[in-house]
Design a protein around this motif. Structure first.
Motif, short mmCIF file in Angstrom:
data_model
loop_
_atom_site.label_atom_id
_atom_site.label_comp_id
_atom_site.label_asym_id
_atom_site.label_seq_id
_atom_site.Cartn_x
_atom_site.Cartn_y
_atom_site.Cartn_z
N LEU A 333 13.19 -22.02 -43.83
CA LEU A 333 13.19 -21.84 -45.27
C LEU A 333 14.41 -21.05 -45.75
O LEU A 333 14.93 -21.30 -46.83
N PHE A 334 14.86 -20.10 -44.92
CA PHE A 334 15.98 -19.23 -45.31
C PHE A 334 17.21 -19.62 -44.49
O PHE A 334 17.65 -18.88 -43.59
N THR A 335 17.75 -20.77 -44.82
CA THR A 335 18.86 -21.34 -44.05
C THR A 335 20.16 -20.55 -44.21
O THR A 335 21.04 -20.64 -43.36
N LYS A 336 20.30 -19.79 -45.29
CA LYS A 336 21.51 -19.00 -45.50
C LYS A 336 21.45 -17.64 -44.82
O LYS A 336 22.39 -16.85 -44.94
N GLY A 337 20.34 -17.37 -44.15
CA GLY A 337 20.25 -16.16 -43.35
C GLY A 337 19.54 -15.01 -44.02
O GLY A 337 18.76 -15.19 -44.97
N ILE A 338 19.83 -13.82 -43.51
CA ILE A 338 19.19 -12.59 -43.97
C ILE A 338 20.27 -11.64 -44.49
O ILE A 338 21.26 -11.38 -43.80
N ALA A 339 20.08 -11.13 -45.69
CA ALA A 339 21.01 -10.16 -46.28
C ALA A 339 20.41 -8.76 -46.19
O ALA A 339 19.35 -8.50 -46.77
N LEU A 362 13.98 -10.72 -36.70
CA LEU A 362 13.59 -11.91 -37.48
C LEU A 362 14.53 -13.08 -37.21
O LEU A 362 14.12 -14.24 -37.29
N ALA A 363 15.77 -12.79 -36.90
CA ALA A 363 16.76 -13.84 -36.71
C ALA A 363 16.68 -14.47 -35.32
O ALA A 363 17.14 -15.59 -35.12
N GLN A 364 16.11 -13.75 -34.36
CA GLN A 364 16.07 -14.28 -33.01
C GLN A 364 14.96 -15.31 -32.84
O GLN A 364 14.07 -15.45 -33.69
N CYS A 365 14.99 -16.02 -31.75
CA CYS A 365 14.00 -17.06 -31.48
C CYS A 365 12.74 -16.44 -30.88
O CYS A 365 12.82 -15.63 -29.96
N ALA A 397 25.75 -6.10 -52.85
CA ALA A 397 24.99 -6.39 -54.07
C ALA A 397 23.87 -7.37 -53.78
O ALA A 397 23.94 -8.17 -52.83
N TYR A 398 22.84 -7.32 -54.61
CA TYR A 398 21.71 -8.24 -54.50
C TYR A 398 22.09 -9.60 -55.06
O TYR A 398 22.67 -9.70 -56.14
N ARG A 399 21.77 -10.65 -54.30
CA ARG A 399 22.08 -12.01 -54.72
C ARG A 399 20.79 -12.82 -54.80
O ARG A 399 20.06 -12.94 -53.81
N ASN A 400 20.52 -13.34 -55.95
CA ASN A 400 19.29 -14.08 -56.20
C ASN A 400 19.46 -15.53 -55.73
O ASN A 400 19.65 -16.44 -56.52
N THR A 401 19.36 -15.72 -54.40
CA THR A 401 19.55 -17.02 -53.79
C THR A 401 18.28 -17.42 -53.06
O THR A 401 17.78 -16.65 -52.22
N THR A 402 17.76 -18.60 -53.32
CA THR A 402 16.48 -19.03 -52.76
C THR A 402 16.51 -19.10 -51.25
O THR A 402 15.54 -18.72 -50.58
N GLU A 403 17.61 -19.57 -50.65
CA GLU A 403 17.68 -19.77 -49.20
C GLU A 403 18.11 -18.50 -48.46
O GLU A 403 18.37 -18.55 -47.26
N LEU A 404 18.19 -17.38 -49.15
CA LEU A 404 18.63 -16.12 -48.54
C LEU A 404 17.51 -15.10 -48.62
O LEU A 404 17.00 -14.82 -49.70
N TYR A 405 17.11 -14.54 -47.47
CA TYR A 405 16.08 -13.49 -47.47
C TYR A 405 16.77 -12.12 -47.54
O TYR A 405 17.76 -11.88 -46.84
#
Length: 618
Positions: A333-339, A362-365, A397-405
């Protein structure tokens, strides 16, 4: 002869002194009323920095009975809102109100330390049935308990209230006596007992504990189910008895119809015991994954063989597989990764270290018996591969992006001041003459709101990012002065892994942290401290934590001064702290209540692995 005044060559009519006095008096009265009734209300209720300065001139004091704030001395004194039930934990307190987006909580709560939070979303109940009275060996019960715990976590994270029913609820149903009069197979009798237990509870959903939600929080089906209103008795196409939804009236009618069926003995399940028109069939259910025996045999044969032999190893493998699928679905769901947010980035590495470590896990398998497999509802998923983990960034800064957690660390203004100034001690003089106001929140919202905006709208935007429906599903906000909560598995809906697989297709033993691929920091995400600066950052963080636990009168004065100077940053810190604390109180209260039923099935057993071990230096 009187002087004739003119403007641009035109004479100006003379105004008699009497009329001039009336005009000036009217203007003066209007100005006074404007200052008295308009200006005080435009200033947020909060502490005044003046009382923390070292001046020698005594300031006039307004009696406290007039107003709780020196910024608005003419406002009449008012009682603070009453303390609500379960609204305090430790030194954190909050008040639930629909007006939660007010920039400053104290304008409503009349208490600087009491945060204004949004009303809790009502969680619709989702029931499953588990017969804990059947005699089983301890290993099998432990395996089933882990499966039930996974089921509860997954549905809780999606906004539901998962409840485990047992034969006790079925026997409490007046129709249970009628069920005993039927000579039917044990399987169909258990199925009817399941429905009797559900009918005894009323409107809601009846779910098999092998059916899990695997989709986004905004999925249309999950959104509909969260409303808790089910106009017709519904089942889902190709899911069999995995999930039903309906009102108590419809559930009662269906149960009575099944018990009145003369061919009940020949029925294979509850669906075949009633007429087809009893249910409305919903064809779309992409967010639901059902691990029924047929699916397990078809897609996960390695696990099915052991389960058919009656062993517990297969059940443990199945639980491990479902947890891995829940985690991989979250990653997809969060293909752009974690911020991991890092405002004022120069000396913030130590402060955001816990958040960054959480992002790494969270990023690891996740460990899985079949790493390359996909959930039954997502056959075209992208399995996790440890060689290319989810990307982790540290934007300012906070970015309101759906694919970014987003994982945010919200510091107290004192903590932020220590780290940004990079000095052991600060004083009121430094606060007033050298520090900027609300630097953390200003940097955080700069991309969204620009630079020419005051603190109030920035606080509103921050609160929406933390506590809105969208915000809770796409972000987590913690405070660095306290340990990271140990129960974040419930926030994400799956057990956060402690280890990582080597590759997405390998089934070799799981490697330790030293074999994980290390992500190199991106220069765009801010500077990386050298070893000496890193040691000092750790020392400053320790100083900030100690400052927050016990304070001398001088330190209390300093705390008040820096909070008064940074009203927006202080409001953000208190809001994030209170919101996280309330979420924990809500879950613990529910879990304590549920331990009384079904023999405590689905509860966390044994000593939980806390975050302290997770955050040890590698």
């Amino acid at each position: 002869m009187p002087v004739q005044r003119s403007i641009f060559g035109r004479p100006v009519p003379a105004i008699p002194p009497r009329r001039m006095a009336v005009l000036l008096g009217t203007i003066a009265v209007f100005a006074v009323f404007t200052l008295v009734f308009t200006l005080p209300n435009s200033i947020p209720v909060g502490p005044s920095l003046g009382r923390f300065t070292d001046h020698k001139i005594a300031l006039p004091k307004i009696p406290k009975q007039l107003s709780p704030s020196i910024l608005n001395p003419f406002r009449q004194a008012a009682h603070a809102p009453p303390v609500q039930k379960n609204s305090t934990t430790g030194e954190v307190s909050w008040y639930t109100n629909w007006n939660w987006l007010s920039p400053f909580s104290s304008s409503v709560t009349l208490d600087e330390n009491r945060s204004l939070l949004p009303p809790l979303e009502e969680r619709p109940p989702i029931y499953t049935y588990y017969d804990h009275t059947i005699s089983k060996d301890s290993d099998r019960k432990d395996a089933e308990n882990k499966i039930l715990l996974t089921w509860r976590r997954a549905w809780w994270a999606q906004g539901f209230k998962p409840i485990i029913l047992s034969p006790a609820e079925a026997m409490n149903n007046p129709l249970y006596t009628e069920l005993q009069l039927h000579d039917i197979e044990p399987f169909i009798k258990t199925e009817l007992s399941r429905w009797l237990a559900w009918e005894n509870m009323g409107t809601g959903m009846l779910c098999n504990y092998l059916l899990l939600p695997m989709g986004s929080y905004e999925d249309p089906l999950l959104t509909f189910l969260r409303r808790g209103e089910y106009p017709v008795l519904t089942r889902f196409d190709k899911l069999g008895s995995g999930l039903f939804a309906g009102s108590k009236v419809d559930i009662t009618a269906a149960v009575k119809q099944a018990l009145g069926n003369k061919e009940l003995k020949a029925a294979k399940d509850f669906i075949s015991a009633v007429v087809p028109e009893t249910f409305e069939i919903e064809p779309k259910h992409e967010a639901l994954a059902y691990y029924d025996p047929v699916t397990i045999k078809d897609k996960y044969g390695k696990i099915a063989d052991d389960i058919n032999e009656g062993g517990t190893t297969g059940m443990l493998m199945l639980n491990q597989l479902t947890v891995a699928h829940l985690h991989s679905t979250w990653q997809n769901l969060f293909t752009k990764g974690i911020a991991v947010l890092k405002p004022e980035a120069e000396h913030m590495s130590a402060m955001i270290s816990p958040a960054y470590r959480l992002a790494e896990f969270l990023a690891q398998c996740p460990e899985s018996p079949m790493p390359a497999s996909c959930p039954p509802n997502r056959p075209r998923c992208k399995p996790c591969v440890a060689s290319t983990p989810l990307k982790i960034t540290t934007p300012p800064a906070y970015r309101n992006t759906t694919e970014l957690y987003t994982i945010g660390t919200v510091p107290h203004p004192y903590t932020n001041a220590l780290l940004t100034s990079f000095r052991e001690d600060i004083d009121v003089r430094w606060i007033r003459r050298e520090s900027e106001r609300d630097p953390w929140l200003t940097t955080l919202t700069k991309e969204l709101l620009g630079t020419g905006v005051s603190g109030a709208p920035r606080v509103i935007k921050f609160k929406q990012a933390v506590a809105s429906k969208y915000g809770t599903a796409h972000s987590l906000w913690i405070t660095p002065e306290k340990e990271t909560p140990a129960d974040l598995d419930w926030h994400f809906g799956f057990a956060i892994p402690r280890n990582a697989t080597d590759t997405g297709k390998s089934e070799t033993p799981v490697p330790g942290p030293e074999r994980r691929p290390v992500q190199k920091p991106d220069p765009k995400d801010g500077p990386v401290p050298n070893p000496d600066d890193e040691k000092k950052e750790v020392s400053l963080m320790k100083r900030a934590i100690e400052f927050g636990t016990a304070r001398t009168p001088d330190e209390e004065k300093l705390r008040g001064a820096i909070e008064a100077w940074n009203l927006a940053d202080t409001e953000a810190w208190r809001f994030a702290r209170a919101f996280l604390a309330r979420s924990r109180v809500e879950r613990l209260k529910w879990e304590e209540e549920e331990k009384k039923y079904a023999g405590g099935a689905g509860a966390e057993r044994g000593k939980a692995e806390g975050w302290g071990r997770w955050f040890d230096d590698r």
